[in-house]
Design a protein around this motif. Structure first.
Motif, short mmCIF file in Angstrom:
data_model
loop_
_atom_site.label_atom_id
_atom_site.label_comp_id
_atom_site.label_asym_id
_atom_site.label_seq_id
_atom_site.Cartn_x
_atom_site.Cartn_y
_atom_site.Cartn_z
N UNK A 92 0.81 -1.23 0.00
CA UNK A 92 0.00 0.00 0.00
C UNK A 92 0.84 1.28 0.00
N UNK A 93 2.18 1.16 0.09
CA UNK A 93 3.04 2.35 0.08
C UNK A 93 4.20 2.22 -0.90
N UNK A 94 4.74 3.38 -1.27
CA UNK A 94 5.97 3.48 -2.04
C UNK A 94 6.85 4.49 -1.32
N UNK A 95 8.10 4.14 -1.16
CA UNK A 95 9.08 5.00 -0.50
C UNK A 95 10.00 5.53 -1.61
N UNK A 96 9.80 6.79 -2.01
CA UNK A 96 10.59 7.30 -3.13
C UNK A 96 11.64 8.30 -2.66
N UNK A 97 12.72 8.43 -3.43
CA UNK A 97 13.79 9.36 -3.11
C UNK A 97 13.30 10.77 -3.42
N UNK A 98 12.99 11.51 -2.41
CA UNK A 98 12.34 12.82 -2.55
C UNK A 98 13.23 13.86 -3.23
N UNK A 99 14.53 13.68 -3.20
CA UNK A 99 15.41 14.63 -3.86
C UNK A 99 15.36 14.51 -5.38
N UNK A 100 14.67 13.50 -5.89
CA UNK A 100 14.53 13.34 -7.34
C UNK A 100 13.32 14.10 -7.89
N UNK A 101 12.52 14.71 -7.02
CA UNK A 101 11.41 15.53 -7.50
C UNK A 101 11.96 16.77 -8.20
N UNK A 102 11.28 17.23 -9.22
CA UNK A 102 11.68 18.47 -9.88
C UNK A 102 11.57 19.65 -8.92
N UNK A 103 10.56 19.61 -8.03
CA UNK A 103 10.37 20.61 -6.98
C UNK A 103 10.30 19.86 -5.66
N UNK A 104 11.35 19.94 -4.86
CA UNK A 104 11.43 19.16 -3.62
C UNK A 104 10.76 19.83 -2.42
N UNK A 105 10.27 21.04 -2.57
CA UNK A 105 9.70 21.79 -1.46
C UNK A 105 8.72 20.99 -0.63
N UNK A 106 8.99 20.88 0.67
CA UNK A 106 8.11 20.20 1.59
C UNK A 106 8.31 18.70 1.66
N UNK A 107 8.78 18.10 0.59
CA UNK A 107 8.94 16.65 0.56
C UNK A 107 10.30 16.20 1.06
N UNK A 108 11.27 17.10 1.15
CA UNK A 108 12.62 16.64 1.45
C UNK A 108 13.05 16.83 2.90
N UNK A 109 12.31 17.57 3.69
CA UNK A 109 12.69 17.74 5.09
C UNK A 109 12.23 16.52 5.88
N UNK A 110 13.14 15.79 6.53
CA UNK A 110 12.74 14.56 7.22
C UNK A 110 11.97 14.82 8.51
N UNK A 111 10.87 14.08 8.68
CA UNK A 111 10.08 14.11 9.91
C UNK A 111 10.61 13.07 10.90
#
Length: 154
Positions: A92-111
């Protein structure tokens, strides 16, 4: 955070494999395990978890790499960028490398950060929650709920 500016697209270094995110992340994280250190040639891997139906490969054919074991790590077969992971037993999930987004805003800061027991001494993150290994399965629900209401600091 309620506005994730979706959908978002991303891809590998060479551009042969592209993907799209259409669902907000459930969690953002850093993993400090030795495997992630070796897969990234760095101190940790940085990723975001989204529901499987919120992730799609839109171009190219990723190949399974890494250890070919319990977790399926997908890479671009040309440039070898590590794109995403499908954890075994968690379809039910996918763990993707967030730094590969064209716009990393909000997705790259680890919680959260995991495997701090294997963390390199200099590897510091702003993660709000830390675990010596992976959180126990029962911890994920409350972590996802907290993330939904208190995303990682920017």
């Amino acid at each position: 955070m309620t506005d994730w500016n979706l959908p978002r697209d991303g891809g590998c270094l060479c551009g042969k494999v592209r993907f799209r995110i259409t669902a907000p992340p459930l969690l953002t994280m850093v993993c400090h395990c030795k495997g992630c250190q070796r897969l990234t040639a760095s101190g940790f891997s940085l990723s975001a978890v989204v529901p499987s139906d919120g992730f799609a490969v839109t171009q190219g054919e990723p190949a399974i790499g890494g250890l070919h074991g319990v977790n399926k790590h997908y890479f671009c077969s040309y440039c070898m960028s590590w794109l995403f992971t499908r954890p075994d037993g968690m379809d039910w999930i996918v763990n993707f490398r967030s730094t590969l987004l064209d716009d990393t805003g909000g997705f790259s800061t680890p919680f959260i950060e995991t495997f701090t027991a294997e963390k390199l001494p200099w590897a510091a993150t702003p993660a709000v929650h830390s675990f010596e290994g992976f959180p126990v399965l029962d911890d994920y629900g409350p972590l996802i709920e907290k993330f939904a209401h208190e995303p990682a600091p920017r």
